[in-house]
Design a protein around this motif. Sequence first.
Motif, PDB file in Angstrom:
ATOM      1  N   ALA A  32      72.243  65.880  87.330  1.00  0.00           N
ATOM      2  CA  ALA A  32      72.806  64.660  87.372  1.00  0.00           C
ATOM      3  C   ALA A  32      73.863  63.969  87.066  1.00  0.00           C
ATOM      4  N   HIS A  33      74.912  64.896  87.692  1.00  0.00           N
ATOM      5  CA  HIS A  33      76.241  64.960  88.203  1.00  0.00           C
ATOM      6  C   HIS A  33      75.505  64.711  89.551  1.00  0.00           C
ATOM      7  N   THR A  34      75.398  65.360  90.098  1.00  0.00           N
ATOM      8  CA  THR A  34      74.573  65.541  91.463  1.00  0.00           C
ATOM      9  C   THR A  34      74.219  64.196  91.819  1.00  0.00           C
ATOM     10  N   LEU A  35      73.242  63.583  91.117  1.00  0.00           N
ATOM     11  CA  LEU A  35      72.165  62.755  91.514  1.00  0.00           C
ATOM     12  C   LEU A  35      72.972  61.351  91.181  1.00  0.00           C
ATOM     13  N   LYS A  36      73.997  61.530  90.390  1.00  0.00           N
ATOM     14  CA  LYS A  36      75.146  60.410  90.592  1.00  0.00           C
ATOM     15  C   LYS A  36      75.967  59.542  91.342  1.00  0.00           C
ATOM     16  N   ALA A  37      75.645  61.185  92.513  1.00  0.00           N
ATOM     17  CA  ALA A  37      76.856  60.760  93.058  1.00  0.00           C
ATOM     18  C   ALA A  37      75.940  60.236  94.575  1.00  0.00           C
ATOM     19  N   LEU A  38      74.277  60.570  93.888  1.00  0.00           N
ATOM     20  CA  LEU A  38      73.658  59.234  95.116  1.00  0.00           C
ATOM     21  C   LEU A  38      73.463  58.223  94.678  1.00  0.00           C
ATOM     22  N   ALA A  39      73.368  57.825  93.584  1.00  0.00           N
ATOM     23  CA  ALA A  39      73.084  56.628  92.571  1.00  0.00           C
ATOM     24  C   ALA A  39      75.100  55.423  93.822  1.00  0.00           C
ATOM     25  N   ASP A  40      74.582  55.344  94.180  1.00  0.00           N
ATOM     26  CA  ASP A  40      75.802  54.349  94.823  1.00  0.00           C
ATOM     27  C   ASP A  40      75.332  54.093  95.824  1.00  0.00           C
ATOM     28  N   PRO A  41      74.756  52.715  96.203  1.00  0.00           N
ATOM     29  CA  PRO A  41      74.111  52.194  97.367  1.00  0.00           C
ATOM     30  C   PRO A  41      76.065  52.990  98.854  1.00  0.00           C
ATOM     31  N   THR A  42      77.202  52.357  98.795  1.00  0.00           N
ATOM     32  CA  THR A  42      77.683  52.587 100.269  1.00  0.00           C
ATOM     33  C   THR A  42      78.096  54.246 100.216  1.00  0.00           C
ATOM     34  N   ARG A  43      77.187  55.419  99.018  1.00  0.00           N
ATOM     35  CA  ARG A  43      77.882  56.557  99.353  1.00  0.00           C
ATOM     36  C   ARG A  43      76.062  57.153 100.114  1.00  0.00           C
ATOM     37  N   LEU A  44      74.960  56.149  99.333  1.00  0.00           N
ATOM     38  CA  LEU A  44      74.039  56.878  99.701  1.00  0.00           C
ATOM     39  C   LEU A  44      73.792  56.247 101.561  1.00  0.00           C
ATOM     40  N   ARG A  45      74.585  54.977 102.003  1.00  0.00           N
ATOM     41  CA  ARG A  45      75.305  54.802 103.552  1.00  0.00           C
ATOM     42  C   ARG A  45      74.913  55.558 104.294  1.00  0.00           C
ATOM     43  N   LEU A  46      76.748  55.977 103.632  1.00  0.00           N
ATOM     44  CA  LEU A  46      77.635  57.059 104.150  1.00  0.00           C
ATOM     45  C   LEU A  46      77.127  58.173 105.503  1.00  0.00           C
ATOM     46  N   LEU A  47      76.217  58.710 103.917  1.00  0.00           N
ATOM     47  CA  LEU A  47      75.305  60.374 103.339  1.00  0.00           C
ATOM     48  C   LEU A  47      74.479  59.527 104.604  1.00  0.00           C
ATOM     49  N   SER A  48      73.703  58.179 104.829  1.00  0.00           N
ATOM     50  CA  SER A  48      72.404  58.356 105.808  1.00  0.00           C
ATOM     51  C   SER A  48      73.195  57.809 107.875  1.00  0.00           C
ATOM     52  N   ILE A  49      74.702  57.597 107.574  1.00  0.00           N
ATOM     53  CA  ILE A  49      75.272  57.109 108.983  1.00  0.00           C
ATOM     54  C   ILE A  49      75.596  58.640 109.668  1.00  0.00           C
TER      55      ILE A  49
END
Length: 115
Positions: A32-49
């Motif tokens: 749940a802690h890990t998924l919360k880190a991904l549950a943000d559009p900015t963080r998903l974009r940063l990870l993708s970049i």
Amino acid sequence: MTTLDVTDISTVACCTPLVRETLTAADAEQLAHTLKALADPTRLRLLSIVAATQNGEACVCDLTDPVGLSQPTVSHHLKILTEAGFLTRSKRGTWAYYAIVPGALERLSGLFVTT
């Protein structure tokens, strides 16, 4: 008078048996802690970049413009992704460089694959 046919279901199991291990309470808490880190559009974009950059590594200075946020805000998001185990951080001079942790995304997707 109409009669109804009745099927005896008392011998049929009501639940499908499990075919693999499930998450423990502690594992679910960590996930749940890990998924919360991904549950943000900015963080998903940063990870993708970061994942799309040459050599899978990006300087924080190259990440602010694409997401339209200040360097401190981007650094905060990158810190959350690092603490969740998705990125590594290395310091070179005054800049921090971030890279994808090998296998991090594959391990996450493996939790939801059915066999």
